[in-house]
Design an enzyme around this catalytic site. Sequence first.
Site, PDB file in Angstrom:
ATOM      1  CB  THR A   1      -0.932   0.045   1.240  1.00 52.14           C
ATOM      2  OG1 THR A   1      -0.111   0.009   2.415  1.00 52.14           O
ATOM      3  CG2 THR A   1      -1.929  -1.096   1.260  1.00 52.14           C
TER       4      THR A   1
ATOM      5  NE  ARG B   1       3.553   7.343  -3.675  1.00 55.54           N
ATOM      6  CZ  ARG B   1       2.564   7.604  -2.812  1.00 55.54           C
ATOM      7  NH1 ARG B   1       1.798   6.611  -2.396  1.00 55.54           N
ATOM      8  NH2 ARG B   1       2.324   8.825  -2.390  1.00 55.54           N
TER       9      ARG B   1
ATOM     10  CD  GLU C   1       5.443   2.915 -15.615  1.00 54.34           C
ATOM     11  OE1 GLU C   1       5.788   4.070 -15.304  1.00 54.34           O
ATOM     12  OE2 GLU C   1       6.190   1.948 -15.526  1.00 54.34           O
TER      13      GLU C   1
ATOM     14  CG  HIS D   1      -2.845   5.328  -4.940  1.00 56.37           C
ATOM     15  ND1 HIS D   1      -1.599   5.602  -5.435  1.00 56.37           N
ATOM     16  CD2 HIS D   1      -2.829   5.810  -3.663  1.00 56.37           C
ATOM     17  CE1 HIS D   1      -0.867   6.232  -4.518  1.00 56.37           C
ATOM     18  NE2 HIS D   1      -1.606   6.358  -3.436  1.00 56.37           N
TER      19      HIS D   1
ATOM     20  CB  ALA E   1      -4.414   2.736   1.150  1.00 56.47           C
ATOM     21  CG  PHE E   2      -5.825   8.418  -0.121  1.00 56.74           C
ATOM     22  CD1 PHE E   2      -5.571   7.660  -1.237  1.00 56.74           C
ATOM     23  CD2 PHE E   2      -6.689   9.497  -0.220  1.00 56.74           C
ATOM     24  CE1 PHE E   2      -6.165   7.965  -2.461  1.00 56.74           C
ATOM     25  CE2 PHE E   2      -7.277   9.816  -1.429  1.00 56.74           C
ATOM     26  CZ  PHE E   2      -7.013   9.041  -2.552  1.00 56.74           C
TER      27      PHE E   2
HETATM   28  P1  NAI Z   1       7.025   7.647   7.212  1.00 57.40           P
HETATM   29  O1  NAI Z   1       7.972   8.618   6.612  1.00 57.40           O
HETATM   30  O2  NAI Z   1       6.426   7.928   8.539  1.00 57.40           O
HETATM   31  O3  NAI Z   1       7.688   6.181   7.275  1.00 57.40           O
HETATM   32  C1  NAI Z   1       8.531   5.660   6.296  1.00 57.40           C
HETATM   33  C2  NAI Z   1       9.502   4.718   6.996  1.00 57.40           C
HETATM   34  O4  NAI Z   1      10.275   4.043   6.006  1.00 57.40           O
HETATM   35  C3  NAI Z   1      10.477   5.433   7.932  1.00 57.40           C
HETATM   36  O5  NAI Z   1      10.462   4.849   9.209  1.00 57.40           O
HETATM   37  C4  NAI Z   1      11.833   5.228   7.253  1.00 57.40           C
HETATM   38  O6  NAI Z   1      12.909   5.148   8.170  1.00 57.40           O
HETATM   39  C5  NAI Z   1      11.585   3.928   6.533  1.00 57.40           C
HETATM   40  N1  NAI Z   1      12.568   3.650   5.480  1.00 57.40           N
HETATM   41  C6  NAI Z   1      13.424   4.503   4.867  1.00 57.40           C
HETATM   42  N2  NAI Z   1      14.189   3.853   3.986  1.00 57.40           N
HETATM   43  C7  NAI Z   1      13.807   2.553   4.053  1.00 57.40           C
HETATM   44  C8  NAI Z   1      14.251   1.370   3.412  1.00 57.40           C
HETATM   45  N3  NAI Z   1      15.233   1.401   2.500  1.00 57.40           N
HETATM   46  N4  NAI Z   1      13.665   0.215   3.748  1.00 57.40           N
HETATM   47  C9  NAI Z   1      12.663   0.153   4.653  1.00 57.40           C
HETATM   48  N5  NAI Z   1      12.198   1.246   5.311  1.00 57.40           N
HETATM   49  C10 NAI Z   1      12.772   2.417   5.006  1.00 57.40           C
HETATM   50  O7  NAI Z   1       5.876   7.464   6.098  1.00 57.40           O
HETATM   51  P2  NAI Z   1       4.395   6.935   6.314  1.00 57.40           P
HETATM   52  O8  NAI Z   1       3.510   8.064   6.663  1.00 57.40           O
HETATM   53  O9  NAI Z   1       4.415   5.757   7.212  1.00 57.40           O
HETATM   54  O10 NAI Z   1       4.036   6.503   4.816  1.00 57.40           O
HETATM   55  C11 NAI Z   1       4.768   5.479   4.142  1.00 57.40           C
HETATM   56  C12 NAI Z   1       4.446   5.518   2.661  1.00 57.40           C
HETATM   57  O11 NAI Z   1       3.084   5.110   2.453  1.00 57.40           O
HETATM   58  C13 NAI Z   1       4.487   6.926   2.037  1.00 57.40           C
HETATM   59  O12 NAI Z   1       5.796   7.304   1.683  1.00 57.40           O
HETATM   60  C14 NAI Z   1       3.604   6.771   0.822  1.00 57.40           C
HETATM   61  O13 NAI Z   1       4.400   6.404  -0.272  1.00 57.40           O
HETATM   62  C15 NAI Z   1       2.654   5.625   1.196  1.00 57.40           C
HETATM   63  N6  NAI Z   1       1.269   6.052   1.325  1.00 57.40           N
HETATM   64  C16 NAI Z   1       0.331   5.430   0.529  1.00 57.40           C
HETATM   65  C17 NAI Z   1      -0.991   5.805   0.581  1.00 57.40           C
HETATM   66  C18 NAI Z   1      -2.039   5.134  -0.249  1.00 57.40           C
HETATM   67  O14 NAI Z   1      -3.148   5.665  -0.394  1.00 57.40           O
HETATM   68  N7  NAI Z   1      -1.778   3.971  -0.823  1.00 57.40           N
HETATM   69  C19 NAI Z   1      -1.430   6.897   1.471  1.00 57.40           C
HETATM   70  C20 NAI Z   1      -0.370   7.446   2.293  1.00 57.40           C
HETATM   71  C21 NAI Z   1       0.920   7.036   2.190  1.00 57.40           C
END
Ligand code: NAI
Length: 335
Positions: free
Chosen positions: A229, A231, A259, A300, A302-303
């Site tokens: 969920t 990217r 894509e 997409h 989840a939000f």
């Molecule tokens: P966040 O920034 O709080 O957490 C991301 C975590 O990933 C951090 O703890 C970071 O240290 C870690 N990280 C960094 N590099 C990494 C690696 N190489 N391997 C594993 N972990 C690593 O972000 P949050 O709010 O938890 O969101 C995560 C992602 O969820 C967002 O970046 C966004 O892409 C996605 N998202 C998807 C949504 C949807 O509707 N499908 C809605 C909101 C977010």
Amino acid sequence: MNILFLYKEEWEKDYVSQKLSGHTITFSKSLDEVNKETLGATEVLSIFVYHKCGESEISKMPNLKLIATRSTGFDHIDLEFTKARGVEVCFVPSYGENTVAEFTFALILSLSRKIPEAHNQVTSTGSFTQGNLRGFDLAGKTIGVVGTGRIGSHVIKIAKGFGMEVIAYDPYPKQGLDLELGFRYAQFEELLSLSDVITLHAMLDDSTYHMINDLSIQHIKHGAVLINTARGGLVQTSSLAKALEGGVVSAAGLDVLEEENLMGEELKLLSDPGKHTEEINNILVNNYLVNHPRVIVTPHIAFNTEEAIRRILDTTIDNICSFALSNEVKNKVAI
Ligand code: NAI
């Protein structure tokens, strides 16, 4: 300020106009539909994840000062170019980690209890037989959480409620979080080899791009379920297709795909296939996944809850107001 707001739903226009009264706001569904004069005057641009914002888009707006994305991720924006142009970027860091975490479990439960198949069977054949609809318990299974940020941490809390064993990988582990929530940090390969369910919650950047690929898939416990969920770019789509074929991954729940923005745009790409080989290949594999009996693909969403959408808009409006009033960039994307 002159604000260009790329909106999705009609109600957003009234809501945003009221809260940003005093500013000149142009609403449009896409940048392509905006005239040159408006683009030239735009100082603030508000976009969502499917509005790609690269050099060619940003260059159309010579007066642009701020991009306010209505999302947590910002991989759709060319940050090197915004930096070079002196354009600030702000985002919505948190609008409900529960929202995405709850959806993650909606996907896990749909797969573990075969809910879409059961619904299809009943509605399409009227059959109430149960033989093909046997699932598996979550209690006692191991879930591997990749990324222990806001969403990943919430997923861990829910998983504990289901009685799951939790392991997690994060190159920047949060001190004390493991003790507080009752899980263990592990290396990435170890997580892959121990988890019955693997769920991705890292941002898309150079370190996470295609982290699930032909090589890493070799470490996955045979028959594991993969949930994404985060990217689409975290998973090399063609590798996942092969892993499903070989049974290494028994099922997948995917709210995001590489894509995904181009799904349905095949004809456009085929007008110049030589230029779009990679995209066309990915779309081909996406269609394979969409039609795969052991894969659930959602667009997409989840939000996408009433509560989260309001919180996203309110934070974005607050970000824009702060910039307009005091030049302060709230929730600035660090470049
Ligand atoms: P966040 O920034 O709080 O957490 C991301 C975590 O990933 C951090 O703890 C970071 O240290 C870690 N990280 C960094 N590099 C990494 C690696 N190489 N391997 C594993 N972990 C690593 O972000 P949050 O709010 O938890 O969101 C995560 C992602 O969820 C967002 O970046 C966004 O892409 C996605 N998202 C998807 C949504 C949807 O509707 N499908 C809605 C909101 C977010």
